[in-house]
Design an enzyme around this catalytic site. Sequence first.
Site, short mmCIF file in Angstrom:
data_model
loop_
_atom_site.label_atom_id
_atom_site.label_comp_id
_atom_site.label_asym_id
_atom_site.label_seq_id
_atom_site.Cartn_x
_atom_site.Cartn_y
_atom_site.Cartn_z
N HIS A 1 34.11 42.90 37.27
CA HIS A 1 33.82 42.57 35.88
C HIS A 1 33.41 43.79 35.06
O HIS A 1 33.43 43.77 33.83
CB HIS A 1 32.71 41.51 35.82
CG HIS A 1 32.90 40.52 34.71
ND1 HIS A 1 33.37 40.87 33.47
CD2 HIS A 1 32.69 39.17 34.66
CE1 HIS A 1 33.44 39.80 32.71
NE2 HIS A 1 33.03 38.76 33.40
N ASP B 1 37.43 42.43 31.77
CA ASP B 1 36.77 41.22 31.28
C ASP B 1 37.54 39.98 31.72
O ASP B 1 38.72 40.05 32.09
CB ASP B 1 36.66 41.25 29.76
CG ASP B 1 35.72 42.33 29.27
OD1 ASP B 1 34.77 42.66 30.01
OD2 ASP B 1 35.94 42.86 28.17
#
Length: 457
Positions: A430, A434
């Site tokens: 992450h 995204d």
Amino acid sequence: MSSLLRAIPRVTRASLVSTVRNQFQLRCYASYPPHTIIGMPALSPTMTQGSLAVWVKKEGDQLSPGEVIAEVETDKAQMDFEFQEEGYLAKILVPEGTKDIPVNKPIAVYVEEQSDVAAFKDFKVEESSSKPTSEPVEKKETKEEKPTKSAAPEKKASKSSAPTDRIFASPLAKTIALEKGIALKKVTGTGPHGRITKADVEAFLQKAPGATAGAGTTAPAATASYEDVEISNMRGIIGKRLLESTQSIPSFLVSSDISVAKLLKLRKSLNASANGQYKLSINDILIKAISVAARRVPEANAYWLAEEGVIRKFKNVDVSVAVATPSGLLTPIVKNAEAKGLSSISSEVKELVSRAKINKLTPEEFQGGTICISNLGMNNAVSFFTAIINPPQSTILAIGTLKRVAIEDAGAENGISFDDKMTITGSFDHRTIDGARAGEFMKELKAVIENPLELLL
């Protein structure tokens, strides 16, 4: 199946030779002829220690540049240690089979003149004042348990204050007794003040292998059968990196059920038209599909490089392919997969996998990679799984098995038709990508697989 070895920068053969040359340390012992100490080589950039699997050369053998003198188990694989000087192997300081040898530790001596070999028959490297010790645990325990004069008052106090029916035992002895189902009251202690030790419990087991716990207990029988398998250097490194990955990467998962009906038809057609020249696998086509999707969503084809303060997005797609080997998981790399045809990918994968299973890959063939695929689809019992990211990579795709599913079809005779599908689950870092972009990547991958003509675009 889960994770993979840590991806590290590629290493060229020239840099490896330079690294190996750095392991030779010239020593000047006045009582010996001119000679050079050979240190444990660093055969990969992350290697800090290794195991000496086999000595290919014997003491007295002649050495030539480029010759293999030993096989070394590194943190990645078992590799050949190629010598780069001329001379003779005068003395082997570390026997084959020795494990966890630190890089640069002396392992052998070589000389330039054959007549000097005999002088090193009893040669030993000078030991430093801070030499490591490896005193056995049992020896330490015996030393601790040996009664001393200062312990006498304590012994007297314990007799007067402790209940006579109390059983004194070391924590390890209690643990073993619980696992083996032994009643400690049946064991005679030989430690201080009659304390029961690990050795006492093991001695009891040898005398009474069928011993069980007291009435009403359900402890396992002492005759339980098992096999201890030694942790190899590679397996130990894999374990450390799996732990590092799960503890340091904020990963998230995105799954998609993807139709592969058209892909299967394309594979069948291509294999039939090849006249036996090649035989494509589903995995070969998936590698190509991943390379196409990665070009469209470059955030998935990137490294998280915190030390350099950058996210490195790659324009080329080097696909790491997870391969199970007898000694652990390796990830040979199909480099520039986006620029290669299916037949080239197929032949390259077959060749890499065959050499990976016998530990014959060179470092540059399994170190690096920009994105990874782990396929358990050949196991019909695995419909879905997740894989652990191989840092500094940001993405790994876990491929499940094919399954035939019923779907609603108004045009079908019974209103139902069937489709071939597989579940692909992406694990993403992450920090690099995204959630929305990870979803875009899975969308692109699905589009390419369900419309395989896009492989040609």
